[in-house]
Each structure stands twice: as structure tokens, then as C-alpha cells.
Design an enzyme around this catalytic site. Sequence first.
Site, mmCIF file in Angstrom:
data_model
loop_
_atom_site.group_PDB
_atom_site.id
_atom_site.type_symbol
_atom_site.label_atom_id
_atom_site.label_comp_id
_atom_site.label_asym_id
_atom_site.label_seq_id
_atom_site.Cartn_x
_atom_site.Cartn_y
_atom_site.Cartn_z
ATOM 1 N N LYS A 128 0.747 -1.183 -0.234
ATOM 2 C CA LYS A 128 -0.177 -0.058 0.076
ATOM 3 C C LYS A 128 0.906 1.070 0.099
ATOM 4 C CE LYS A 128 -2.393 -0.901 3.572
ATOM 5 N NZ LYS A 128 -2.133 -2.549 4.117
ATOM 6 N N THR A 129 1.801 1.416 0.922
ATOM 7 C CA THR A 129 2.619 2.546 1.079
ATOM 8 C C THR A 129 3.416 2.962 -0.007
ATOM 9 O OG1 THR A 129 2.618 2.145 3.290
ATOM 10 C CG2 THR A 129 4.354 3.680 2.471
ATOM 11 N N GLU A 172 -3.618 6.195 1.404
ATOM 12 C CA GLU A 172 -3.222 4.861 1.794
ATOM 13 C C GLU A 172 -4.560 4.577 2.615
ATOM 14 O OE1 GLU A 172 -0.331 2.133 4.296
ATOM 15 O OE2 GLU A 172 0.393 3.869 3.311
#
Length: 495
Positions: A128-129, A172
Amino acid sequence: MNTAQFTPAGTLTAEDLGRIHLIGVGGVGMSGLARLFLTRGLPVSGSELRDWPSLAGLRALGGTIHMSHEVANLDGVDTVVYSSAIPQDHLEMVEARRRGLRVLHRSEALAAAMTGRRTVAVAGTHGKTTTTSMVTMVLQQAGVDPSFVIGGEISEVGSGAHHGTGEYFVVEADESDRSFLIYRPYVSIITNIEADHLNTYGDLANLEAAFAEFARLTDPDGVIITCADDPGGRRLAETLRAEGRRVHTYGESVDADLRLREMASSAQGVRYLAEIDGRSLGEIRLPIPGRHMGLNSASAVLAAYLLELPVEAAEAALGAFPGVRRRFERKGVADGVLVYDEYAYHPTSMTLALQTLREVAGDGRLIVVFQPYRLYRTRDLQAEMAAALGIADELVLLEVFGPGELRQPGEGSAALVEAVPLPAGQKVFVDSWEDAPIEVAKRARSGDVVVTMGAPPISLMGDQLLDALAARTGVADPTALGMAVGPDGAASAAG
């Protein structure tokens, strides 16, 4: 966490929040939100017990940081923001409710900041990041100046949040506590779906159902993107398409909408040919290694294409992508030993990261300093974690970081280290932070790669490792160690 009781995106604006106070403001997620509000010109305060590196930047932006938790911290405050790590009986939470202040979960406060923007929300078990950072840099390169809040810091930017002037807001989206169901995306990206956070969901079926619910919250005129190579992502795409929703996929699979052809990874980076509907979009290059990084970047390429932004912007942004702090982050070299930091704590992401670090190590050995994150995950996925850690040549294991969790007999790192398939002399459990650098200094040889990996506190150990290694000879200059240091900061053996 029951998200039904929370305020969804679009109901409040950031300006409605007045003077904002964040409990535990030093953590990556909370400090990013604080930075966003400060750059938006809003009055922000926060409370902390540990002097996290992010706090200096918040003070420089005008934030008031209290290095204690006190009821007086709430004087003059209109809205109190907390994360899922803050217990409901925290003294500032109790006082905020006693005073009748607005109390919001971090996700609600973030949703307020999104009001009036087209949100690009990145979800998934892994990546995600990094993916959020890639999407952000692609949009920046395209000149649309997005706002963003990321669960990490883009290495080049040095920040995990920014208030932009453009119509897009990149965020995010965290599934761990169901808070991603508060958002109302215009673009939703789901990188992959694997069993995790089963303390919240119970089983994989419930987790997959939550991701499907998240995707259904996407604007009907918007975009849903997921990975065709990931079994969970493929099942999600099939479910949503059966409901008549438009889903766009990426991957090396022959039926992916954006197909990655001839992907190759080395210590110097990853490259692939991007193709959509049989038409070439050109070659994509990343200066960081790892096939998983290639997949992450493909979602950003696909998002840019579907938003009708220049693909050339994606190529340029990804070609210069500096990485994300705590994601394959190079900390330095000392006495011939290269030290990295990596956030991975789930077995799949651990495996991918360690396989990539093996590429970097070349003929050297890979030494892992691992701090597991959460007791329930370490217990439920012990066999898978042990197998991942078995990729290392040497393992130094710290106790599980699980704030607020009660340890049961037989749980924790002592049990995990026994399960790791390495000879007894090549793995060790240390029960104190100070012992880890000593162990690394004893074990590491010139040419080895050391990585600190896992829970957030382990990121603070890199400098201590470098100091311990340098103390052996007093040498900590990478250019004096036969290492070639590239323009992106990556190092490799010279010659």
C-alpha cells in the site's frame, strides 16, 4: 471497530474541525495527518511520549507538541483525533468526551480532508505505502499537484503528506480496523488480498468481503483497479464484474488489462514492457529491485492511463522513484557491511523483501534483525514467518512489538526463533534492544547485507547498527569500502 458509527467522507470538511489535537501524534499515520492539516493552514497540536523524528518537522510547521499526555493539552481544542492504537480509556480521550469535544478516529479526520476532492485510495495486504507513493509521484509529474497522505515518507520528498491545489487526493486506505470503509474513492486500487488482521475479520472470507465492500464504495463514474496475478485480487475482480462493475486489472497474466511483459529484476532495479489492449505503452524502469515493485508500479501506470494523464509522466516519475522510507531503505555502510531497513512483517512481504535483498547481497551473506509486529499475527502465522526468516543466513530476533496485547504462555519471539529453519548457531533471540547491535557486530563480515525488519520501533536501530559496525574499525564511509554508490543512493560492490 464498527465503522457504521463513524462519519463517512463528504460530510465534514477539514475546516469544520477547528483547532485539532492528535493523540499519539508521532506515529507515521498520525504525523502525516498532522502535517496535512498544518500545510492546509489549520491549528494543530498533539501529544506524545517518545520524540519521534517526525515531530521536529511538525514543530517547524507551527504545530504545538506536548511531550506528555495531560488533560491540559486539550485547552482551546475543538476536535480530538485518535488512532486504533489509542485505548478508549486514555485520559485525553476520557477528558475530551467529558468536555463535549468532537472526537474522531484518524480515518474520519482524514475523510474530512478529502471532501471536495477526487480520492485515489490504495488498499491491499501488501504494497500500500509504496503504491500510494508511486501514484502520488506520477500525478505530481503530470502536473496536477495532488494532496496526499501516505503511511510512510517518500524518500525524495521527505514527507508522507501534502496539501495540494489539484482535484486529486491520494490516500493509503487501511483495512486493519475496517476504517477504509469510511472513504468514498473515485479511484480504488487493491494491490492484493491475503490473510491478515484475522483478529478483526476472523477468516479470509470475511476479509475478502470487506475488500469487495470497499471497492463497491467507488464512484460509479470512477475506476476500480486490482492485480490479476494475485488470487485474492482475481477473485475480487470476478465478483465485481459479475455485478456489472467495471474493473481494470494489471499483471503478468495473459488476461490482465495492463500486461507486464519481459519483466526482469536485478540489484540495479526492475524493468518491464507495459502493454494494454495489445498496444505498447513503452518500457517502464524502476531504480529499485524487486518484481513486487514492478507490480506496484503497474497499478500507478494503469491509474494514470485511465485518468487520461500522459503515460510519459508515469515513465518519468517511476524512472526516478526514490523509494519510501522503511521500504527497502538504505541506511548506510560501515566496515564493509551494507545496512537496510524494511517495514515488512507479514510472511509474504517478508519473503519478497528478503529475496530482493538476496539479489543485493550477491556473494555476501544476509543478516536479518527482525522484530515481529503484533502477538496475534506472530502466533497465527508463525510457520509462515519462520519459513520467510529461513531465507536469511543469520537471524537476530527481538521480542514481539504488541502494544496493548497480553502475552500468553508460549507466545512471542522465543517460540518463533525455535521454528526458524536455521542452525542454532545462526539464529538468536535477544530480549533487550541493546543486545541486537552487539550480536550484529559479532556476526557480520565485510560484504554482508544487514536489514532491520518489522515493527515500527526497529526503524530506530539502523544508526546504532552502523555505529556498532564502525566501532570495529572506525570506518563508515561507503566510498572507502569498495562500494559503488549510485545517484539514487543504492550501493553495490564496485568492479
